[in-house]
Structure formats: structure tokens, C-alpha cells
Design a protein around this motif. Structure first.
Motif, short mmCIF file in Angstrom:
data_model
loop_
_atom_site.label_atom_id
_atom_site.label_comp_id
_atom_site.label_asym_id
_atom_site.label_seq_id
_atom_site.Cartn_x
_atom_site.Cartn_y
_atom_site.Cartn_z
N GLU A 125 50.28 12.32 4.46
CA GLU A 125 49.85 13.53 3.76
C GLU A 125 51.00 14.49 3.49
N ALA A 126 52.01 14.51 4.37
CA ALA A 126 53.17 15.38 4.18
C ALA A 126 53.96 14.98 2.94
N GLU A 127 53.84 13.73 2.51
CA GLU A 127 54.52 13.26 1.31
C GLU A 127 53.80 13.67 0.03
N LEU A 128 52.57 14.09 0.17
CA LEU A 128 51.75 14.43 -1.00
C LEU A 128 51.84 15.91 -1.31
N PRO A 129 51.64 16.28 -2.57
CA PRO A 129 51.70 17.70 -2.91
C PRO A 129 50.51 18.50 -2.38
N TYR A 130 49.45 17.80 -1.98
CA TYR A 130 48.22 18.43 -1.51
C TYR A 130 47.63 17.49 -0.47
N PRO A 131 47.24 17.96 0.71
CA PRO A 131 46.70 17.05 1.73
C PRO A 131 45.46 16.31 1.23
N LEU A 132 45.52 14.99 1.27
CA LEU A 132 44.42 14.17 0.79
C LEU A 132 43.13 14.46 1.56
N SER A 133 43.23 14.67 2.87
CA SER A 133 42.02 14.92 3.66
C SER A 133 41.34 16.21 3.21
N ARG A 134 42.11 17.22 2.88
CA ARG A 134 41.53 18.47 2.39
C ARG A 134 40.88 18.27 1.02
N LEU A 135 41.55 17.51 0.16
CA LEU A 135 41.00 17.23 -1.17
C LEU A 135 39.69 16.45 -1.06
N VAL A 136 39.65 15.48 -0.15
CA VAL A 136 38.42 14.70 0.05
C VAL A 136 37.30 15.62 0.54
N ASP A 137 37.59 16.50 1.49
CA ASP A 137 36.59 17.46 1.97
C ASP A 137 36.05 18.31 0.82
N GLU A 138 36.96 18.80 -0.01
CA GLU A 138 36.55 19.64 -1.13
C GLU A 138 35.74 18.85 -2.16
N ALA A 139 36.13 17.59 -2.40
CA ALA A 139 35.38 16.75 -3.34
C ALA A 139 33.97 16.48 -2.81
N LEU A 140 33.85 16.17 -1.52
CA LEU A 140 32.53 15.93 -0.93
C LEU A 140 31.66 17.18 -1.00
N ALA A 141 32.25 18.33 -0.75
CA ALA A 141 31.49 19.58 -0.84
C ALA A 141 31.02 19.82 -2.27
N ALA A 142 31.90 19.58 -3.24
CA ALA A 142 31.52 19.78 -4.65
C ALA A 142 30.39 18.84 -5.04
N LEU A 143 30.45 17.58 -4.59
CA LEU A 143 29.37 16.64 -4.90
C LEU A 143 28.10 16.98 -4.12
N GLY A 144 28.24 17.60 -2.97
CA GLY A 144 27.07 18.08 -2.24
C GLY A 144 26.35 19.19 -3.00
N ARG A 145 27.13 20.01 -3.69
CA ARG A 145 26.54 21.09 -4.50
C ARG A 145 25.91 20.56 -5.78
N ARG A 146 26.55 19.57 -6.37
CA ARG A 146 26.06 19.01 -7.63
C ARG A 146 26.55 17.56 -7.71
N SER A 147 25.63 16.61 -7.70
CA SER A 147 26.00 15.20 -7.66
C SER A 147 26.68 14.77 -8.97
N MET A 148 27.36 13.65 -8.90
CA MET A 148 28.00 13.11 -10.10
C MET A 148 26.95 12.74 -11.13
N ARG A 149 25.82 12.25 -10.68
CA ARG A 149 24.73 11.91 -11.59
C ARG A 149 24.28 13.15 -12.36
N GLN A 150 24.14 14.26 -11.67
CA GLN A 150 23.75 15.50 -12.34
C GLN A 150 24.83 15.96 -13.31
N ARG A 151 26.07 15.79 -12.93
CA ARG A 151 27.18 16.18 -13.81
C ARG A 151 27.21 15.34 -15.08
N ILE A 152 26.92 14.04 -14.95
CA ILE A 152 26.85 13.18 -16.13
C ILE A 152 25.70 13.62 -17.02
N ALA A 153 24.56 13.90 -16.40
CA ALA A 153 23.40 14.35 -17.18
C ALA A 153 23.70 15.66 -17.91
N ASP A 154 24.51 16.52 -17.31
CA ASP A 154 24.86 17.79 -17.95
C ASP A 154 25.64 17.58 -19.25
#
Length: 173
Positions: A125-154
Motif C-alpha cells: 500500500e505504501a507504493e500506491l498513491p492511495y491506500p487500497l484498503s481505504r479505497l475498498v472500504d470507501e467503495a463498499l460504503a458507497a455500494l452500501g448506500r446505493r448498489s451498482m444495480r441501482q446505479r445502472i438503473a439510474d
């Protein structure tokens, strides 16, 4: 075909490839340690049981951040490898998972592997510009708020997913 990097349309495919690379190398470490049948997905469940003692599958799912179905499948695989046993819980639907002596004997090796993998992941993760674990947490939270299926339907209200949102699981690609 244009020579450009894949975009978000291949996100699911690329994430599966990343996971294959990570899990494949960790599985190779297990094989190097003399544990060829041990899978990376076993470790969080085994560690939770070693730390907190016997637990229901639902509690293990919460503790490891996976769905009940995923935890149940992993527990079934662990039972097949004689690493856990299951006993009835307080209610007929509940099963309590226990480590076997075989699993307990592996804990020193698994603890050393876990520490090494954690240190290697931090360096990765130190080699990356943004910690992958943090990005995954944020992505999971975003999908928890609104699923990918709902986003496609939008963005495509004419697709069947927009008309029938049953079975929404938020999976990517």
C-alpha cells in the motif's frame, strides 16, 4: 483495437484479477509452509475463532466483513478440511463453529504468516498513491448506500434492472 487502459466498464474483471493475484500468492505461501489445502479465505475465520472462541456463522460473517452466505461456504470448506466442527446453537437454525485440534496446532504458523502478510500488505500500500484498503472500504460504503444495480438503473431506466430491482446485490461486473 485502440491501445488504451481499460476503463470503469471492466472494473469487476480487473478487481477479480487483482484478487486472483493477491490470493494466489498468499496461497503459494501456505503451500510453501506445508499447508497446500489451506486457502486465504480460511484465515479470517480461523483467526476470529482463535481470538474470540466458538461463534455462530452470523457472528463470524460480521467479524470478518463478509455475507452470511460467504461465511457459511467458508465454514463448510473448513469443516471438509477438518479445521472446524459445528454444533447446534440455542435455536435450531443456528450452528456454532469450533476450531478442531488440527486447526489449533496450525495457529503458530498461521500467526507468523498473518504478521508477514500484514507487513507485506502495508509495504504494498505504501507504493500506491492511495491506500487500497481505504479505497475498498470507501467503495463498499458507497455500494452500501446505493448498489451498482441501482446505479445502472439510474443511467439506463429502460433496462430490465430498472423495472425489477428484486435480488439487488450490488455486485460489480
Amino acid at each position: 483495437m485502440p491501445d488504451r487502459p481499460p476503463g470503469p466498464e471492466l472494473l469487476g474483471t480487473r478487481l477479480r484479477h487483482l484478487l486472483d493475484l493477491l490470493d494466489g500468492d498468499v496461497a503459494a505461501v501456505y503451500a510453501d509452509l506445508g499447508l497446500p489445502g489451506f486457502r486465504p479465505r480460511f484465515t479470517p475465520i480461523v483467526r476470529a475463532l482463535a481470538s474470540d472462541g466458538p461463534a455462530s456463522i452470523r457472528a463470524l460473517a460480521r467479524a470478518t466483513g463478509v455475507t452470511h452466505s460467504a461465511a457459511s461456504q467458508t465454514v463448510a470448506q473448513l469443516a471438509k478440511e477438518d479445521l472446524v466442527t459445528l454444533t447446534p446453537g440455542a435455536d435450531a437454525r443456528q450452528r456454532i463453529v469450533h476450531l478442531t485440534p488440527k486447526a489449533e496446532a496450525l495457529l503458530p504458523v498461521l500467526d507468523a504468516e498473518w504478521a508477514a502478510t500484514t507487513a507485506a500488505a502495508r509495504r504494498f500500500e505504501a507504493e500506491l498513491p492511495y491506500p487500497l484498503s481505504r479505497l475498498v472500504d470507501e467503495a463498499l460504503a458507497a455500494l452500501g448506500r446505493r448498489s451498482m444495480r441501482q446505479r445502472i438503473a439510474d443511467v439506463a431506466p429502460g433496462l430490465p434492472a430498472a423495472r425489477d430491482r428484486s435480488g439487488d446485490d450490488g455486485r460489480l461486473g
